[in-house]
Design an enzyme around this catalytic site. Sequence first.
Site, PDB file in Angstrom:
ATOM      1  N   HIS A 261      16.808  76.117 189.221  1.00 55.94           N
ATOM      2  CA  HIS A 261      18.105  75.769 188.611  1.00 55.94           C
ATOM      3  C   HIS A 261      18.810  74.810 189.566  1.00 55.94           C
ATOM      4  O   HIS A 261      18.262  73.747 189.891  1.00 55.94           O
ATOM      5  CB  HIS A 261      18.855  77.083 188.362  1.00 55.94           C
ATOM      6  CG  HIS A 261      20.052  77.002 187.471  1.00 55.94           C
ATOM      7  ND1 HIS A 261      20.430  75.861 186.828  1.00 55.94           N
ATOM      8  CD2 HIS A 261      20.975  77.948 187.124  1.00 55.94           C
ATOM      9  CE1 HIS A 261      21.530  76.104 186.121  1.00 55.94           C
ATOM     10  NE2 HIS A 261      21.880  77.373 186.287  1.00 55.94           N
TER      11      HIS A 261
ATOM     12  N   HIS B  77      12.888  69.873 181.877  1.00 59.64           N
ATOM     13  CA  HIS B  77      14.101  70.592 181.494  1.00 59.64           C
ATOM     14  C   HIS B  77      13.813  71.429 180.265  1.00 59.64           C
ATOM     15  O   HIS B  77      13.053  71.013 179.406  1.00 59.64           O
ATOM     16  CB  HIS B  77      15.235  69.596 181.183  1.00 59.64           C
ATOM     17  CG  HIS B  77      16.578  70.222 181.252  1.00 59.64           C
ATOM     18  ND1 HIS B  77      17.143  70.876 180.192  1.00 59.64           N
ATOM     19  CD2 HIS B  77      17.457  70.309 182.277  1.00 59.64           C
ATOM     20  CE1 HIS B  77      18.313  71.337 180.560  1.00 59.64           C
ATOM     21  NE2 HIS B  77      18.532  71.018 181.814  1.00 59.64           N
TER      22      HIS B  77
ATOM     23  N   ASP C 190      18.893  66.699 188.894  1.00 67.19           N
ATOM     24  CA  ASP C 190      18.672  66.953 190.314  1.00 67.19           C
ATOM     25  C   ASP C 190      17.780  65.921 190.990  1.00 67.19           C
ATOM     26  O   ASP C 190      17.661  65.923 192.212  1.00 67.19           O
ATOM     27  CB  ASP C 190      18.038  68.344 190.498  1.00 67.19           C
ATOM     28  CG  ASP C 190      19.026  69.440 190.144  1.00 67.19           C
ATOM     29  OD1 ASP C 190      20.199  69.285 190.491  1.00 67.19           O
ATOM     30  OD2 ASP C 190      18.622  70.427 189.509  1.00 67.19           O
TER      31      ASP C 190
HETATM   32  N1  CMC Z   1       6.318  69.515 187.234  1.00 64.47           N
HETATM   33  C1  CMC Z   1       5.092  69.691 186.682  1.00 64.47           C
HETATM   34  N2  CMC Z   1       4.870  70.335 185.530  1.00 64.47           N
HETATM   35  C2  CMC Z   1       5.938  70.835 184.910  1.00 64.47           C
HETATM   36  C3  CMC Z   1       7.246  70.693 185.408  1.00 64.47           C
HETATM   37  C4  CMC Z   1       7.407  70.004 186.620  1.00 64.47           C
HETATM   38  N3  CMC Z   1       8.621  69.816 187.151  1.00 64.47           N
HETATM   39  N4  CMC Z   1       8.110  71.278 184.563  1.00 64.47           N
HETATM   40  C5  CMC Z   1       7.385  71.791 183.567  1.00 64.47           C
HETATM   41  N5  CMC Z   1       6.065  71.517 183.771  1.00 64.47           N
HETATM   42  C6  CMC Z   1       4.947  71.848 182.874  1.00 64.47           C
HETATM   43  C7  CMC Z   1       4.675  73.345 182.896  1.00 64.47           C
HETATM   44  O1  CMC Z   1       3.740  73.676 183.899  1.00 64.47           O
HETATM   45  C8  CMC Z   1       4.147  73.547 181.493  1.00 64.47           C
HETATM   46  O2  CMC Z   1       2.827  73.055 181.453  1.00 64.47           O
HETATM   47  P1  CMC Z   1       1.694  73.800 180.537  1.00 64.47           P
HETATM   48  O3  CMC Z   1       2.203  73.621 179.119  1.00 64.47           O
HETATM   49  O4  CMC Z   1       0.446  73.105 180.849  1.00 64.47           O
HETATM   50  O5  CMC Z   1       1.721  75.224 180.970  1.00 64.47           O
HETATM   51  C9  CMC Z   1       4.988  72.601 180.640  1.00 64.47           C
HETATM   52  O6  CMC Z   1       5.373  71.547 181.544  1.00 64.47           O
HETATM   53  C10 CMC Z   1       6.225  73.225 180.023  1.00 64.47           C
HETATM   54  O7  CMC Z   1       6.999  73.760 181.079  1.00 64.47           O
HETATM   55  P2  CMC Z   1       7.762  75.128 181.052  1.00 64.47           P
HETATM   56  O8  CMC Z   1       7.644  75.777 182.400  1.00 64.47           O
HETATM   57  O9  CMC Z   1       7.353  75.928 179.851  1.00 64.47           O
HETATM   58  O10 CMC Z   1       9.235  74.629 180.822  1.00 64.47           O
HETATM   59  P3  CMC Z   1      10.540  75.481 180.988  1.00 64.47           P
HETATM   60  O11 CMC Z   1      11.459  75.028 179.946  1.00 64.47           O
HETATM   61  O12 CMC Z   1      10.243  76.940 181.033  1.00 64.47           O
HETATM   62  O13 CMC Z   1      11.066  75.076 182.453  1.00 64.47           O
HETATM   63  C11 CMC Z   1      12.183  73.965 184.199  1.00 64.47           C
HETATM   64  C12 CMC Z   1      12.078  74.170 182.686  1.00 64.47           C
HETATM   65  C13 CMC Z   1      13.397  73.101 184.488  1.00 64.47           C
HETATM   66  C14 CMC Z   1      12.399  75.335 184.874  1.00 64.47           C
HETATM   67  C15 CMC Z   1      10.870  73.306 184.692  1.00 64.47           C
HETATM   68  O14 CMC Z   1      10.706  72.049 184.080  1.00 64.47           O
HETATM   69  C16 CMC Z   1      10.850  73.164 186.211  1.00 64.47           C
HETATM   70  O15 CMC Z   1      10.494  74.115 186.895  1.00 64.47           O
HETATM   71  N6  CMC Z   1      11.247  71.972 186.778  1.00 64.47           N
HETATM   72  C17 CMC Z   1      11.304  71.800 188.206  1.00 64.47           C
HETATM   73  C18 CMC Z   1      12.575  72.421 188.755  1.00 64.47           C
HETATM   74  C19 CMC Z   1      13.806  71.618 188.397  1.00 64.47           C
HETATM   75  O16 CMC Z   1      13.841  70.398 188.551  1.00 64.47           O
HETATM   76  N7  CMC Z   1      14.856  72.327 187.990  1.00 64.47           N
HETATM   77  C20 CMC Z   1      16.147  71.716 187.653  1.00 64.47           C
HETATM   78  C21 CMC Z   1      16.440  71.803 186.205  1.00 64.47           C
HETATM   79  S1  CMC Z   1      17.817  70.757 185.702  1.00 64.47           S
HETATM   80  C22 CMC Z   1      19.197  71.359 186.474  1.00 64.47           C
HETATM   81  C23 CMC Z   1      19.486  72.784 186.268  1.00 64.47           C
HETATM   82  O17 CMC Z   1      19.265  73.362 185.208  1.00 64.47           O
HETATM   83  O18 CMC Z   1      19.987  73.381 187.200  1.00 64.47           O
END
Ligand code: CMC
Length: 437
Positions: free
Chosen positions: A268, A307, A363
Amino acid sequence: MPLDTLTITDNRTGQIYTLPIENGTIRAIDLRKIKTGHDDFGLMTYDPAFTNTASCRSAITYIDGDKGILRYRGYPIEVLAEHCTYLEVAYLLLFGELPTQSELKTWVFEITHHTMLHETTKKFMEGFRDFAHPMAMLVSTVAALSTVYPDAKNVHDPDTRLLQIKRLIGKMPSIAAMSYRHMVGFPYVYPDNDLTYTENFMNMLWKMVEPKYVANPVIARALDILFVLHADHEQNCSTNTMRAVGSAQADPYLATASAASALSGPLHGGANEEVLRMLDEIGSKNNVPAYIKKIKEGKGKLMGFGHRVYKNYDPRAKIIKWAADQVFEVTGRNARLEIALELERIALEDDYFVQRKLYPNVDFYSGIMYQAMGFKPEMFTVLFAIPRTVGWLTQWQEMIVDPEQKIARPRQIWIGHDTREFVPMEKRGKTEAVLQK
Ligand code: CMC
């Protein structure tokens, strides 16, 4: 049959049910009448991590993740970032309308006159270890304000609520700055009422021996824009925490501390600090392809990418990129920016990221910009928490007055044992007990 309805056939019983559809949503509670018999509890929905569940009706922040749209109270974020100050936007979020000149003047005066911390709060903060993370200090100190303002527990009184909201918006930069000064071992700086919200924050962070702190206007404005961009973001993890804790009628200091705790996580608000670590680990532009390869092999995540809601470029990231250019004019270009730009260029062309619709989020560039402005990485999430405070409080206020809201209490699907025979200690063999990995 009315058009705005959903017809469901329960194949277990052959029964047909018609449920109303309102705002593209069915009410989960309507599913409870779908039963196989009198003893049946009724159908529930299973939605781990709330990926497809609306938990409230809200009129504060609108996001269209596919189109990359973000609006506060109907106003596009781009327009607000260009024309408004953070406190003007805070007023908009909280009261629903942009303030007139005189309303803004009163509002700014009130917030400015709530920036002081009680001396006992300062002493409380002095008790932290010198290596304490400023975000953990902020969380604990905000919770401790509950002891300073016991009137805050009167959450059903609108005047009391508004007073705590003003106190929190006013005091957040003071707590954040004190956390920083404690970390670096400098004496605390008291607020200066002549300065704007962001200038005063900079004063409390960086004033040394000069009689009057003068903020660089470009940096102060850029920081203010960042505050506007971070002010609210509908039902994200920390806001959901704020609403959940607030729904138990905990006071707003404790609820805000809980929300800030959620924000501190690396998935987050903690992501901005992680982006900097990642860029340092990559080290140079040439190492970017190898790093991307590693991510695609499932070894970690590209921090600052992806996201839950945006499946397009995060509109805030675009504005941050623009604001960063203004800051770099003053501070000089940052070497990490080159790595970040290359990372973005390669990722946006790569099938892995394209197929999963992974774009830079808020971020990705904010950390580089914060660092250029002179902030230490430990402060990045704190910089997120300051402006988000008004978002949390506005959502909390909306939740408190919403007659449909009750204490937040999800259900579960039971996957554990049925009733078991108790085994006395002397008859127990080697257990299979393990902590799940
Ligand atoms: N790098 C590589 N792969 C990713 C990333 C990433 N940053 N984010 C998602 N994926 C992949 C994930 O592994 C999955 O792949 P597969 O379908 O093969 O399993 C697919 O994309 C869908 O991801 P998800 O985990 O189901 O997506 P989510 O909606 O649960 O997670 C997230 C959203 C923001 C937690 C995630 O994208 C992430 O961990 N990003 C990195 C951390 C980050 O930058 N966080 C800040 C978010 S914005 C500000 C805030 O909210 O505070």
